[in-house]
Design an enzyme around this catalytic site. Structure first.
Site, PDB file in Angstrom:
ATOM      1  N   HIS A 316       0.994  -1.317   0.034  1.00 21.19           N
ATOM      2  CA  HIS A 316       0.049  -0.085   0.050  1.00 21.19           C
ATOM      3  C   HIS A 316       1.011   1.203   0.239  1.00 21.19           C
ATOM      4  O   HIS A 316       1.850   1.307   0.816  1.00 21.19           O
ATOM      5  CB  HIS A 316      -0.911  -0.056   1.190  1.00 21.19           C
ATOM      6  N   ASP A 373      -7.831  -5.382   0.246  1.00 18.89           N
ATOM      7  CA  ASP A 373      -8.483  -6.143  -1.075  1.00 18.89           C
ATOM      8  C   ASP A 373      -7.936  -7.734  -0.766  1.00 18.89           C
ATOM      9  O   ASP A 373      -8.517  -8.663  -1.349  1.00 18.89           O
ATOM     10  CB  ASP A 373      -7.846  -5.651  -2.379  1.00 18.89           C
TER      11      ASP A 373
HETATM   12  C1  SDX Z   1      -6.287  -0.083  -3.004  1.00 14.72           C
HETATM   13  O1  SDX Z   1      -4.232   4.874  -2.082  1.00 14.72           O
HETATM   14  C2  SDX Z   1      -5.309   3.916  -1.341  1.00 14.72           C
HETATM   15  O2  SDX Z   1      -5.621   4.133  -0.449  1.00 14.72           O
HETATM   16  C3  SDX Z   1      -5.869   2.987  -2.165  1.00 14.72           C
HETATM   17  C4  SDX Z   1      -6.813   2.047  -1.286  1.00 14.72           C
HETATM   18  C5  SDX Z   1      -8.140   2.801  -1.067  1.00 14.72           C
HETATM   19  O3  SDX Z   1      -8.956   2.490  -0.036  1.00 14.72           O
HETATM   20  O4  SDX Z   1      -8.365   3.680  -1.904  1.00 14.72           O
HETATM   21  O5  SDX Z   1      -6.421   1.578  -0.158  1.00 14.72           O
HETATM   22  C6  SDX Z   1      -7.418   0.583  -2.084  1.00 14.72           C
HETATM   23  O6  SDX Z   1      -6.075   0.267  -3.860  1.00 14.72           O
HETATM   24  C7  SDX Z   1      -5.508  -0.887  -2.128  1.00 14.72           C
HETATM   25  C8  SDX Z   1      -4.167  -1.515  -2.805  1.00 14.72           C
HETATM   26  C9  SDX Z   1      -4.743  -2.424  -3.697  1.00 14.72           C
HETATM   27  N1  SDX Z   1      -3.579  -2.995  -4.846  1.00 14.72           N
HETATM   28  C10 SDX Z   1      -2.946  -4.276  -4.737  1.00 14.72           C
HETATM   29  O7  SDX Z   1      -3.128  -4.848  -3.845  1.00 14.72           O
HETATM   30  C11 SDX Z   1      -2.092  -4.540  -6.090  1.00 14.72           C
HETATM   31  C12 SDX Z   1      -0.742  -4.907  -5.598  1.00 14.72           C
HETATM   32  N2  SDX Z   1      -0.140  -3.880  -4.782  1.00 14.72           N
HETATM   33  C13 SDX Z   1       0.993  -3.073  -5.602  1.00 14.72           C
HETATM   34  O8  SDX Z   1       0.641  -2.997  -6.767  1.00 14.72           O
HETATM   35  C14 SDX Z   1       1.517  -1.866  -4.745  1.00 14.72           C
HETATM   36  O9  SDX Z   1       1.757  -2.341  -3.405  1.00 14.72           O
HETATM   37  C15 SDX Z   1       0.491  -0.637  -4.732  1.00 14.72           C
HETATM   38  C16 SDX Z   1      -0.034  -0.288  -5.968  1.00 14.72           C
HETATM   39  C17 SDX Z   1      -0.465  -0.702  -3.770  1.00 14.72           C
HETATM   40  C18 SDX Z   1       1.544   0.512  -3.953  1.00 14.72           C
HETATM   41  O10 SDX Z   1       2.321   0.766  -4.841  1.00 14.72           O
HETATM   42  P1  SDX Z   1       3.529   1.893  -4.444  1.00 14.72           P
HETATM   43  O11 SDX Z   1       3.154   2.517  -3.314  1.00 14.72           O
HETATM   44  O12 SDX Z   1       3.539   2.689  -5.690  1.00 14.72           O
HETATM   45  O13 SDX Z   1       4.746   0.740  -4.310  1.00 14.72           O
HETATM   46  P2  SDX Z   1       5.999   0.628  -5.564  1.00 14.72           P
HETATM   47  O14 SDX Z   1       5.051   0.045  -6.501  1.00 14.72           O
HETATM   48  O15 SDX Z   1       6.802   1.622  -5.610  1.00 14.72           O
HETATM   49  O16 SDX Z   1       6.475  -0.572  -4.632  1.00 14.72           O
HETATM   50  C19 SDX Z   1       7.561  -0.415  -3.471  1.00 14.72           C
HETATM   51  C20 SDX Z   1       8.437  -1.727  -3.837  1.00 14.72           C
HETATM   52  C21 SDX Z   1       8.728  -2.231  -5.249  1.00 14.72           C
HETATM   53  O17 SDX Z   1       9.785  -3.067  -5.081  1.00 14.72           O
HETATM   54  P3  SDX Z   1      11.231  -2.500  -5.464  1.00 14.72           P
HETATM   55  O18 SDX Z   1      11.085  -1.861  -6.764  1.00 14.72           O
HETATM   56  O19 SDX Z   1      11.601  -1.262  -4.450  1.00 14.72           O
HETATM   57  O20 SDX Z   1      12.417  -3.792  -5.541  1.00 14.72           O
HETATM   58  O21 SDX Z   1       7.583  -3.039  -3.261  1.00 14.72           O
HETATM   59  C22 SDX Z   1       7.354  -3.996  -4.208  1.00 14.72           C
HETATM   60  C23 SDX Z   1       7.601  -3.234  -5.635  1.00 14.72           C
HETATM   61  O22 SDX Z   1       8.087  -4.131  -6.674  1.00 14.72           O
HETATM   62  N3  SDX Z   1       5.813  -4.346  -4.321  1.00 14.72           N
HETATM   63  C24 SDX Z   1       5.154  -5.412  -4.370  1.00 14.72           C
HETATM   64  C25 SDX Z   1       4.083  -5.312  -4.178  1.00 14.72           C
HETATM   65  N4  SDX Z   1       3.782  -4.057  -3.772  1.00 14.72           N
HETATM   66  C26 SDX Z   1       4.786  -3.430  -4.094  1.00 14.72           C
HETATM   67  N5  SDX Z   1       5.931  -6.441  -4.696  1.00 14.72           N
HETATM   68  C27 SDX Z   1       5.391  -7.724  -4.890  1.00 14.72           C
HETATM   69  N6  SDX Z   1       3.998  -7.864  -4.767  1.00 14.72           N
HETATM   70  C28 SDX Z   1       3.254  -6.757  -4.218  1.00 14.72           C
HETATM   71  N7  SDX Z   1       1.813  -6.738  -4.248  1.00 14.72           N
END
Ligand code: SDX
Length: 427
Positions: A316, A373
């Site tokens: 998140h 989720d």
């Molecule tokens: C919602 O914003 C809100 O408030 C949203 C929400 C709401 O109520 O409105 O809470 C609802 O959207 C919840 C989130 C649902 N999405 C998912 O579950 C999809 C999987 N999650 C990711 O796509 C991700 O965690 C996000 C999109 C939720 C957050 O992305 P960020 O903050 O931009 O983080 P990032 O992509 O920069 O990741 C940071 C690191 C990266 O690794 P490095 O490049 O540092 O090596 O963490 C890794 C990412 O690759 N990472 C994950 C991961 N999420 C982040 N690796 C594996 N699995 C994951 N789920």
């Protein structure tokens, strides 16, 4: 004397730029950078707004480090256990919990506003049966604006409330009709004798003519425990400060477009699997993993920088600790597992993912925890809600948050059109 300001120094020529620090009632304060470009000729660069507050707001507060969420100052744990979704809608919109009389009046108003203009039904006929309900929801909500153009010029506070109550009341019907269309069934109209949440389950399940399934012991009932579970899910989704879809709703609102097309834009933004669409993807992913034995393999894929595979329902932007909503849903899963025979296979796979991920260095150092989720899908599955209706359910819960944030942005005398700049790297 340390002034309440923040100074930046351009090390190329030692120029100092000093900006006021804006106080917050909770959480981080902010440096007012609005004059930065005008004075320095430089842009601040923050793709995805990881460190940028793009508005001030009094609606919802999140402390990502502590896993804290409050609507109008009330902790989510209190609202999810002691109040129902309509209380929460009233609280978000009116900045106070309703009195008994206010609650009755609000409930009755939403029941009577749940019906769609009859002409809107024809829109559904233009979609193929396999159209995803989210595309129908977005289109139908935009179409709804054509029936209520008067909401383009809202004068009194009452005008704002009527506009807001109308969309909150009609979204469940739009969503239910989209589901009925997808199964080729006739539409079940709202029943004004039913509460907001029961009515939604009724519009999904009832047979043509409006009766629920007939069993040897008479017509099936919608169980209180099902209504309470779904009502809590609506509450947990009601608002979440400046997430991606809310930012879209505010941006569309800043141009002066109709409030219902702003909501429609929020629906479209929420659909993405990185955002609200994740709840549908979590179940897809649990089914893809298929068994507890396969979990390790998929965790390895999620950690592999060269593999685009991500663990849906994990991570998140704000929560760097447990998502408090996920905690409440996890507790609900335990309580419901017996009453609603939750899919134990899916739950076991989810529990295995969670136990491995929470002890794995990759997830720990990136502070990736299960988010809302990760758990909602198993509960919705147990309510016999089809997967493609998971994100529409997120929409039903979130509409009150979107419209409350939209109203706050419209009523801010300093509001400006949202128009960020760019770092140009082209020819
Ligand atoms: C919602 O914003 C809100 O408030 C949203 C929400 C709401 O109520 O409105 O809470 C609802 O959207 C919840 C989130 C649902 N999405 C998912 O579950 C999809 C999987 N999650 C990711 O796509 C991700 O965690 C996000 C999109 C939720 C957050 O992305 P960020 O903050 O931009 O983080 P990032 O992509 O920069 O990741 C940071 C690191 C990266 O690794 P490095 O490049 O540092 O090596 O963490 C890794 C990412 O690759 N990472 C994950 C991961 N999420 C982040 N690796 C594996 N699995 C994951 N789920």
């Amino acid at each position: 004397m340390n002034k309440n300001t923040f100074t930046l120094i351009d090390n190329r020529d030692q120029t100092e730029y000093e900006y006021p620090i804006l106080g917050a009632s909770r959480g981080p304060q902010a440096v007012d950078m609005s004059k930065f470009y005008q004075e320095s000729g430089l842009f601040s660069y923050d793709p995805g707004f990881t460190s940028t507050a793009n508005c001030s707001s009094e609606i919802t507060f999140i402390n990502g480090e502590k896993g804290e969420l409050r609507y109008r100052g009330h902790p989510i744990e209190e609202l999810a256990t002691k109040h129902n979704y309509l209380d929460v809608c009233y609280l978000l919109l009116h900045n106070k919990l309703p009195s008994k009389e206010e609650k009755v009046a609000f409930d009755l108003e939403l029941r009577h506003r749940a019906f769609l203009p009859e002409g809107l039904r024809n829109l559904y006929d233009s979609f193929p049966d396999n159209a995803h309900p989210m595309s129908i929801l977005s289109a139908a909500t935009t179409a709804l604006s054509t029936f209520y153009y008067e909401h383009l010029s809202l004068e009194t506070q009452e005008d704002y409330y009527v506009m807001a109550h109308r969309i909150i009341a009609k979204i469940p019907t739009i969503a239910a009709f989209a589901y009925r269309k997808s199964i080729g069934a006739s539409y079940i109209y709202p029943d004004i004798d039913k509460s907001f949440t029961e009515n939604f389950l009724y519009m999904l399940r009832a047979y043509p003519g409006g009766k629920l399934k007939l069993t040897p012991n008479g017509h099936q009932e919608i169980k209180d425990i099902e209504i309470k579970a779904l009502d809590t899910i609506f509450t947990l989704h009601a608002d979440h400060e400046q997430n991606a879809s809310t930012t879209v709703v505010r941006s569309v609102g800043s141009t002066g477009a109709h409030p219902y097309v702003a909501i429609s834009s929020g629906i479209s933004a929420l659909w993405g699997r990185a955002h609200g669409g994740a709840n549908e993807s979590v179940i897809e992913q649990l089914r893809l993993i298929g068994s507890v034995e396969n979990v390790e393999k998929y965790i390895a894929k999620a950690k592999d920088p060269n593999d685009p595979f991500r663990l849906m329902g994990f991570g998140h932007r704000v929560y760097k600790n447990f998502d408090p909503r996920a905690k409440i849903l996890k507790q609900m899963q335990v309580e419901l597992s017996k009453e609603l025979n939750l899919d134990s296979e899916l739950m076991q796979i989810a529990q295995k993912i969670e136990s491995i991920a929470l002890s794995d260095e990759y997830f720990i150092e990136r502070k990736l925890y299960p988010n809302i989720d990760f758990y909602s899908g198993v509960i919705l599955t147990s309510l016999k809600i089809p997967r493609e209706m998971f994100t529409p359910i997120f929409v039903i819960g979130r509409t009150v948050g979107w419209i409350t944030q939209w109203i706050e942005s419209k009523q801010n005398p300093k509001a400006k059109i949202v128009r960020p700049r760019q770092l140009y790297t082209g020819e």
